[in-house]
Design an enzyme around this catalytic site. Structure first.
Site, PDB file in Angstrom:
ATOM      1  N   ASN A  29       0.869  -1.114  -0.039  1.00 15.47           N
ATOM      2  CA  ASN A  29       0.013   0.169  -0.183  1.00 15.47           C
ATOM      3  C   ASN A  29       0.876   1.274  -0.227  1.00 15.47           C
ATOM      4  OD1 ASN A  29      -1.799   2.176   0.389  1.00 15.47           O
ATOM      5  ND2 ASN A  29      -2.381   1.567   2.632  1.00 15.47           N
ATOM      6  N   TRP A  30       1.022   1.846  -1.069  1.00  8.84           N
ATOM      7  CA  TRP A  30       1.858   3.166  -1.147  1.00  8.84           C
ATOM      8  C   TRP A  30       1.476   4.287  -0.765  1.00  8.84           C
ATOM      9  CZ3 TRP A  30       3.656   2.862  -7.086  1.00  8.84           C
ATOM     10  CH2 TRP A  30       4.427   1.649  -7.462  1.00  8.84           C
ATOM     11  N   LYS A  31       0.021   4.292  -0.244  1.00  7.11           N
ATOM     12  CA  LYS A  31      -0.496   5.576   0.540  1.00  7.11           C
ATOM     13  C   LYS A  31      -0.173   6.714  -0.506  1.00  7.11           C
ATOM     14  CE  LYS A  31      -0.117   3.346   4.862  1.00  7.11           C
ATOM     15  NZ  LYS A  31       0.091   3.211   6.234  1.00  7.11           N
ATOM     16  N   HIS A  76      -9.403   1.207   5.163  1.00  8.42           N
ATOM     17  CA  HIS A  76      -8.050   1.479   5.932  1.00  8.42           C
ATOM     18  C   HIS A  76      -8.056   2.300   7.235  1.00  8.42           C
ATOM     19  CE1 HIS A  76      -4.011   2.446   6.725  1.00  8.42           C
ATOM     20  NE2 HIS A  76      -3.539   1.538   6.177  1.00  8.42           N
ATOM     21  N   GLU A 114      -6.748   4.958   7.966  1.00  6.19           N
ATOM     22  CA  GLU A 114      -6.382   6.151   7.920  1.00  6.19           C
ATOM     23  C   GLU A 114      -7.662   6.895   6.951  1.00  6.19           C
ATOM     24  OE1 GLU A 114      -2.692   5.694   5.384  1.00  6.19           O
ATOM     25  OE2 GLU A 114      -1.839   5.139   7.295  1.00  6.19           O
ATOM     26  N   GLU A 153      -5.007  -4.802  10.666  1.00  8.61           N
ATOM     27  CA  GLU A 153      -3.861  -3.716  10.747  1.00  8.61           C
ATOM     28  C   GLU A 153      -4.219  -3.059  12.266  1.00  8.61           C
ATOM     29  OE1 GLU A 153      -1.898  -2.379   6.754  1.00  8.61           O
ATOM     30  OE2 GLU A 153      -3.677  -1.282   7.206  1.00  8.61           O
ATOM     31  N   GLY A 162       2.981   2.875  10.602  1.00  7.72           N
ATOM     32  CA  GLY A 162       3.807   3.878  10.567  1.00  7.72           C
ATOM     33  C   GLY A 162       4.740   4.041  11.680  1.00  7.72           C
ATOM     34  N   SER A 217       3.879  -1.763  10.207  1.00  3.94           N
ATOM     35  CA  SER A 217       5.276  -1.847  10.383  1.00  3.94           C
ATOM     36  C   SER A 217       6.079  -3.163  10.139  1.00  3.94           C
ATOM     37  CB  SER A 217       5.726  -1.428  11.683  1.00  3.94           C
ATOM     38  OG  SER A 217       5.409   0.046  12.059  1.00  3.94           O
ATOM     39  N   GLY A 241       3.109  -0.902   4.186  1.00  2.00           N
ATOM     40  CA  GLY A 241       3.230   0.589   4.055  1.00  2.00           C
ATOM     41  C   GLY A 241       4.699   0.776   3.683  1.00  2.00           C
ATOM     42  N   GLY A 242       5.306   1.560   4.478  1.00  6.48           N
ATOM     43  CA  GLY A 242       6.461   2.191   4.442  1.00  6.48           C
ATOM     44  C   GLY A 242       7.569   1.224   3.512  1.00  6.48           C
TER      45      GLY A 242
HETATM   46  P1  13P Z   1       3.447   0.795   7.604  1.00  6.97           P
HETATM   47  O1  13P Z   1       3.988  -0.760   7.084  1.00  6.97           O
HETATM   48  O2  13P Z   1       4.110   1.717   7.095  1.00  6.97           O
HETATM   49  O3  13P Z   1       3.418   0.597   9.274  1.00  6.97           O
HETATM   50  O4  13P Z   1       1.854   0.777   6.896  1.00  6.97           O
HETATM   51  C1  13P Z   1       0.988  -0.456   7.137  1.00  6.97           C
HETATM   52  C2  13P Z   1      -0.178  -0.044   6.363  1.00  6.97           C
HETATM   53  O5  13P Z   1      -1.072   1.042   6.979  1.00  6.97           O
HETATM   54  C3  13P Z   1      -0.611  -0.658   5.302  1.00  6.97           C
HETATM   55  O6  13P Z   1      -1.708  -0.696   4.776  1.00  6.97           O
END
Ligand code: 13P
Length: 254
Positions: free
Chosen positions: A9-11, A98, A100, A170, A176, A216, A237-238
């Site tokens: 997930n590149w956000k 998600h 967010e 999640e 993050g 993470s 994510g990251g």
């Molecule tokens: P991180 O891997 O950056 O913690 O993000 C996880 C995430 O929200 C994937 O959707």
């Protein structure tokens, strides 16, 4: 058996050039270094979907996902994106719910249930995200919160429809933050999610449902997480923004 999946997930990150380079590196490195049967999903921002689809379409392992969709089929909703549009540019998945989106855009379970419906109507597989905040965890409400998000968002579906879903657990406090749930803590929640699915839809559907862990996940934490009985992969994510890290996470499947 549930399909093993690693989804990136590149956000709201990258531009067209860096996105194209990342995809090309991940395809090459994965083809060279990984022979297993995990599926890999890329979830870029809307503007890059067509381009990424073009890059991955001849590679069976790779699939395209959007990060969101609108709950209506079409119409006067300036700035929004419909399920049929996503399907037409090559998406087979869409992330729904998600944390967010829940937190910053106030998406609740009732709205997310509608988004899941419209995704399915358009032939998209929802990656439905659930997870508790730190406050909820500390109050001992982890299982309760996840049960509620799962049942209110997705348990209106028939068994056939539910079988199209991927569930992503999640924990919000791990996203993050660099803090990951321990493999044991994550496994405990995953097992309880699978049990809820079994109670509602029966053993076969529960065993065939892919339940991803997200929050993470890094190359050094992925092997132990993915070794847990009820963890079928990760939503990353990251670490999905760096080809070396993302491919090492794909390779974490034993
Ligand atoms: P991180 O891997 O950056 O913690 O993000 C996880 C995430 O929200 C994937 O959707």
């Amino acid at each position: 058996m549930a399909q093993k999946i690693v989804a990136g997930n590149w956000k709201m990150n990258l531009d067209a050039t860096s996105a194209q380079q990342l995809i090309s590196e991940v395809i090459h490195m994965t083809n060279d270094e990984y022979q297993g049967d995990a599926q890999v999903i890329f979830s870029p921002s809307f503007p890059f979907l067509g381009m990424v689809n073009h890059q991955i379409k001849d590679h069976e392992r790779f699939h395209l996902s959007a990060q969101n969709l609108h709950q209506e089929e079409k119409g006067a909703y300036t700035g929004e994106v419909a399920g049929a549009m996503l399907k037409s540019v090559g998406c087979s998945y869409v992330i729904i719910g998600h944390s967010e989106r829940r937190q910053y855009f106030h998406e609740d379970n009732a709205l997310l249930a509608k988004k899941i419906d419209v995704a399915l109507t358009n032939g998209l597989k929802p990656i439905y995200c659930i997870g508790e905040t730190l406050e909820e965890r500390n109050a001992g409400k982890t299982l309760q919160v996840n049960e509620r998000q799962l049942s209110e968002g997705a348990f209106h579906l028939s068994g056939d429809a539910f079988s199209q879903l991927v569930i992503a657990y999640e924990p919000v406090w791990c996203i993050g933050t660099g803090v990951s749930a321990t493999p044991e803590d994550a496994q405990e929640v995953h097992a309880s999610i699978r049990q809820l699915i079994e109670d509602k839809y029966g053993k076969e559907i529960s065993l065939n449902t892919t339940i991803l862990y997200g929050g993470s996940v890094k190359p050094h934490t992925a092997p132990e997480l993915f070794a847990q009985k009820d963890i079928d992969g990760g939503l990353i994510g990251g670490a999905s923004l760096k080809s070396r890290d993302f491919v090492d996470i794909i390779k974490a499947f034993a």
